[in-house]
Scaffold this active site. Structure first.
Site, short mmCIF file in Angstrom:
data_model
loop_
_atom_site.label_atom_id
_atom_site.label_comp_id
_atom_site.label_asym_id
_atom_site.label_seq_id
_atom_site.Cartn_x
_atom_site.Cartn_y
_atom_site.Cartn_z
N HIS A 105 6.75 15.48 20.53
CA HIS A 105 6.39 16.22 21.56
C HIS A 105 5.67 15.55 22.73
O HIS A 105 4.43 15.00 22.26
CB HIS A 105 5.78 17.60 21.14
CG HIS A 105 4.61 17.48 20.11
ND1 HIS A 105 5.00 17.13 18.84
CD2 HIS A 105 3.44 17.66 20.31
CE1 HIS A 105 3.78 17.14 18.29
NE2 HIS A 105 2.83 17.51 19.14
N HIS B 289 3.06 16.40 25.60
CA HIS B 289 2.02 17.55 26.15
C HIS B 289 2.03 17.00 27.41
O HIS B 289 1.82 15.93 28.24
CB HIS B 289 0.74 17.07 25.41
CG HIS B 289 0.50 17.43 24.11
ND1 HIS B 289 0.04 18.71 23.60
CD2 HIS B 289 0.49 16.72 23.28
CE1 HIS B 289 -0.09 18.54 22.41
NE2 HIS B 289 0.22 17.40 21.97
P1 5GP Z 1 -0.27 17.84 18.27
O1 5GP Z 1 -1.45 17.68 17.87
O2 5GP Z 1 0.86 17.54 17.12
O3 5GP Z 1 -0.12 16.52 19.25
O4 5GP Z 1 -0.08 18.99 18.81
C1 5GP Z 1 0.72 19.99 18.54
C2 5GP Z 1 0.48 21.28 19.50
O5 5GP Z 1 1.32 22.32 18.98
C3 5GP Z 1 -0.97 21.95 19.43
O6 5GP Z 1 -1.21 21.81 20.75
C4 5GP Z 1 -0.67 23.38 19.14
O7 5GP Z 1 -1.54 24.23 19.64
C5 5GP Z 1 0.91 23.51 19.23
N1 5GP Z 1 1.38 24.55 18.36
C6 5GP Z 1 1.31 24.68 16.94
N2 5GP Z 1 2.18 25.67 16.59
C7 5GP Z 1 2.84 26.09 17.72
C8 5GP Z 1 3.60 27.06 17.90
O8 5GP Z 1 3.89 27.78 17.01
N3 5GP Z 1 3.94 27.50 19.21
C9 5GP Z 1 3.65 26.80 20.08
N4 5GP Z 1 4.04 27.18 21.34
N5 5GP Z 1 2.86 25.94 20.01
C10 5GP Z 1 2.48 25.30 18.86
#
Ligand code: 5GP
Length: 120
Positions: A104, A106
């Site tokens: 993903h 951001h």
């Molecule tokens: P990472 O730390 O893996 O780069 O970011 C994961 C992101 O996914 C976090 O910013 C978190 O808030 C978001 N996230 C986790 N679960 C969900 C979800 O069920 N729906 C959405 N829209 N975002 C999510």
């Protein structure tokens, strides 16, 4: 790391969990982060099972790589982030702070972010 088909973004892609989508095409889905860290915080994910950018850059077909990268740009422009600018981030692995093991990007906008990341 093997792809886990039960990660939360795989469930979103399968429609098992809702999301607030802002863009979708054959390569990518973009939606608002559930816990936004900036006035605008959108995630762009490929519609294919890749754990991270490392995995994606090595394994994805060229058409998917191009389609996904173009989608990221399209979403950023669609959100009005081109001016005055924004931040793009892809966390990878434990030290990178990656929580969800599906690639993903951001997209953060709506404020000034300064030059670089915070110290841990
Ligand atoms: P990472 O730390 O893996 O780069 O970011 C994961 C992101 O996914 C976090 O910013 C978190 O808030 C978001 N996230 C986790 N679960 C969900 C979800 O069920 N729906 C959405 N829209 N975002 C999510």
């Amino acid at each position: 790391m093997a792809y886990d088909p039960n990660n939360v973004f795989a469930k979103i892609l399968r429609g098992e969990i809702p999301c607030k989508a802002v863009y979708e095409d054959e390569f990518a889905l973009a939606f608002h982060d559930i816990n936004p860290q900036a006035p605008i915080h959108v995630l762009v994910i490929p519609k294919a099972p890749y754990v991270s950018m490392l995995d994606f850059s090595a394994e994805a077909p060229a058409e998917m790589v191009v389609g996904f990268i173009r989608a990221v740009g399209t979403v950023a422009r669609q959100l009005g982030l081109e001016e005055p600018g924004f931040r793009m981030l892809a966390n990878i692995g434990a030290d990178g702070g990656q929580e969800v093991p599906h690639l993903h990007i951001h997209l953060f906008g709506g404020q000034k972010f300064g030059r670089m990341i915070a110290k841990a």
